[in-house]
Design an enzyme around this catalytic site. Structure first.
Site, mmCIF file in Angstrom:
data_model
loop_
_atom_site.group_PDB
_atom_site.id
_atom_site.type_symbol
_atom_site.label_atom_id
_atom_site.label_comp_id
_atom_site.label_asym_id
_atom_site.label_seq_id
_atom_site.Cartn_x
_atom_site.Cartn_y
_atom_site.Cartn_z
ATOM 1 N N GLN A 76 4.919 9.251 7.328
ATOM 2 C CA GLN A 76 3.972 10.148 6.652
ATOM 3 C C GLN A 76 4.394 11.600 6.824
ATOM 4 O O GLN A 76 4.356 12.386 5.879
ATOM 5 C CB GLN A 76 2.561 9.910 7.192
ATOM 6 N N ASP A 130 2.442 -1.320 11.866
ATOM 7 C CA ASP A 130 1.119 -1.800 11.444
ATOM 8 C C ASP A 130 0.891 -3.273 11.784
ATOM 9 O O ASP A 130 -0.206 -3.796 11.567
ATOM 10 C CB ASP A 130 0.940 -1.581 9.935
ATOM 11 N N ARG A 181 -5.765 1.685 18.482
ATOM 12 C CA ARG A 181 -5.476 0.245 18.400
ATOM 13 C C ARG A 181 -5.142 -0.378 19.750
ATOM 14 O O ARG A 181 -5.372 -1.572 19.951
ATOM 15 C CB ARG A 181 -4.370 -0.027 17.377
ATOM 16 N N LYS A 218 0.832 -1.207 0.000
ATOM 17 C CA LYS A 218 0.000 0.000 0.000
ATOM 18 C C LYS A 218 0.865 1.254 0.000
ATOM 19 O O LYS A 218 0.637 2.173 -0.788
ATOM 20 C CB LYS A 218 -0.909 -0.037 1.245
ATOM 21 N N SER A 219 1.872 1.290 0.871
ATOM 22 C CA SER A 219 2.726 2.487 0.965
ATOM 23 C C SER A 219 3.416 2.766 -0.368
ATOM 24 O O SER A 219 3.484 3.910 -0.825
ATOM 25 C CB SER A 219 3.812 2.278 2.025
ATOM 26 N N GLY A 275 -4.968 7.774 5.657
ATOM 27 C CA GLY A 275 -4.040 8.705 6.296
ATOM 28 C C GLY A 275 -2.846 9.008 5.409
ATOM 29 O O GLY A 275 -2.355 10.144 5.359
HETATM 30 C C1 S3P Z 1 2.597 4.744 6.312
HETATM 31 C C2 S3P Z 1 3.261 5.075 7.470
HETATM 32 C C3 S3P Z 1 2.837 4.636 8.801
HETATM 33 C C4 S3P Z 1 1.860 3.468 8.733
HETATM 34 C C5 S3P Z 1 0.797 3.706 7.699
HETATM 35 C C6 S3P Z 1 1.411 3.877 6.318
HETATM 36 C C7 S3P Z 1 3.115 5.280 5.030
HETATM 37 O O1 S3P Z 1 2.229 5.720 9.472
HETATM 38 O O2 S3P Z 1 1.280 3.241 9.990
HETATM 39 O O3 S3P Z 1 -0.092 2.604 7.650
HETATM 40 O O4 S3P Z 1 2.720 4.782 3.952
HETATM 41 O O5 S3P Z 1 3.932 6.193 5.068
HETATM 42 P P1 S3P Z 1 3.097 6.820 10.271
HETATM 43 O O6 S3P Z 1 4.137 7.282 9.362
HETATM 44 O O7 S3P Z 1 2.134 7.896 10.644
HETATM 45 O O8 S3P Z 1 3.621 6.094 11.473
#
Ligand code: S3P
Length: 422
Positions: free
Chosen positions: A159, A307, A338, A13-14, A85
């Site tokens: 993120q 995650d 969570r 996904k990322s 997010g």
């Molecule tokens: C992600 C970063 C993580 C992760 C999220 C996806 C990303 O969050 O928990 O599911 O794709 O950069 P954080 O960077 O807020 O920890």
């Protein structure tokens, strides 16, 4: 007799979010193979399309005709980002550099997740951002000429780091982000693949001189280790079973689950380790594991498996002793709280837990009995999938308040679960 099965879980996904965003602002075409098509990544695709990017989607392949760094157009409506997010925080950074107005919103959960962590540094770079309570979406972003920043992050967050780096592509001057612990580095890795000067220096990341993205790239997206994790735990807990998970992304900033497997005495191997572009991947073979030991997760390990805590909590039930998770207050800010969702769910199936502000303990034992229960997923995909796995390995009926949330990251999850359970 040992039953063997093999599975290629949902794509990362990322990496899929980043591939779509970055190729949109690159010069030239990019082909993305094996992209994840889930509710979250479709939100990113739609957002980029509504800013004028041509993105052609066929079964497993996406072709993006990049518009270049300054080619995005003002969207004529609000950008609705559902539960995602990653879409909201990364796009905030990208939009901070655009000379137009954009308004970002999402579902109930996303509108209650903290955005101050990206708003603050982006404002310091010169962007104009309005937010409900100064922290929550909807966000209204009007980009401007950005200046550089040296930002020391209070939490490890890919993120936040990515939002600053994306805004940094549009900034004059030095851009540096420093994390307390290393979080996933897909943004750094992929920007490098697009030709951007990115310097990773321990916990610091800097942008160098070249901040243009060259397209004409092919990106192959590996399977998501965070989705594989559900079946890795199933493989460890299902008697007389061996499961091969193909093409799993093994970037060291994501593979903290493997150190927990080592500590817990899970029987697994990595086969066919290789590079796909700049990202490491391989096949993970997991076998039914006896004599599981309890484990501890804290400090710098946490961002490397952030995650995976829900599904590792299911593993902890069957470890011989108390497993503990600490330094994990961030878990309260995810798709659901969570820490609360996990502890509440575990109690309902008869597992003793002790909750703390920044984590919890799980009292495990081999052959731990599980009670049938109704679990409130709090509309959180990873809670829904974790308790589905518990039901499958214990053969105890566990009802979930919903399974719709699973579509955000792993649309085929329930089909894959019935395939490995058959
Ligand atoms: C992600 C970063 C993580 C992760 C999220 C996806 C990303 O969050 O928990 O599911 O794709 O950069 P954080 O960077 O807020 O920890």
């Amino acid at each position: 007799m040992v039953k063997m099965k093999s599975l290629r879980v949902a794509s990362d996904k990322s990496i899929s979010h980043r591939a779509v965003m970055f190729s949109s602002i690159a010069e030239g075409r990019t082909v993305i193979n094996n992209a994840l098509f889930s509710d979250d990544t479709l939100r990113t695709i739609k957002a980029m399309q509504s800013m004028g990017v041509r993105i052609e989607v066929s079964s497993r392949r996406i072709e993006v005709v990049g518009v270049g760094k300054y080619g995005l157009k003002e969207p004529d409506d609000v950008l609705y980002l559902g539960n995602s997010g990653t879409s909201m925080r990364l796009l905030s950074g990208l939009l901070a550099g655009q000379d137009f107005l954009s308004i970002l919103t999402g579902d109930d959960s996303l509108r209650n997740r903290p955005m101050g962590r990206v708003i603050k540094p982006l404002r310091a770079m010169g962007a104009s951002i309005m937010a409900r309570d100064n922290d929550l979406a909807p966000l209204a972003i009007k980009g401007s000429n950005l200046k550089g920043i040296k930002h020391k992050m209070g939490i490890a967050s890919a993120q936040v780091k990515s939002a600053i780096l994306l805004a940094g592509l549009y900034a004059d001057g030095d851009v540096e982000v420093v994390e307390p612990y290393k979080s996933r580095n897909h943004t750094e890795t992929m920007l490098k693949a697009f030709g951007v000067d990115v310097i990773e220096d321990g916990l610091a990341v800097r942008l160098g001189k070249n901040r243009q993205l060259e397209g004409d790239l092919a990106i192959d997206v590996p399977a998501d280790i965070s989705s594989a994790a559900f079946f890795m735990v199933l493989g460890a807990l299902k008697r007389d079973f061996e499961l091969v998970l193909k093409d799993v992304g093994l970037n060291p900033t994501r593979s903290g689950i493997l150190s927990v497997f080592d500590e817990a005495n899970v029987d697994y191997d990595i086969k066919n380790e290789r590079l796909s572009g700049l990202e490491k991947m391989g096949d993970v073979v997991v076998r039914f594991s006896n004599n599981l030991r309890p484990f501890k997760i804290d400090g710098e390990l946490l961002p490397l498996l952030i995650d995976e805590i829900p599904i590792l909590s299911i593993l902890a039930i069957f470890c011989d002793g108390i497993s503990s998770i600490r330094d994990a207050a961030e878990l309260r800010k995810k798709e659901s709280d969570r820490i609360k969702s996990i502890c509440e769910g575990l109690k309902r199936v008869g597992v003793k837990t002790e909750e703390f502000e920044d984590g919890f303990d799980i009292y495990g034992k081999p052959n731990h009995p599980i009670r049938p229960a109704l679990i409130d997923t709090h509309n959180d995909h990873r809670i829904a999938m974790s308790f589905s796995i518990l039901s499958a390995v214990s053969s105890v009926p566990i009802e979930l308040t919903e399974t719709h949330s699973i579509l955000t990251s792993y649309p085929n999850f329930l089909d894959h679960l019935s395939y490995v359970s058959s």
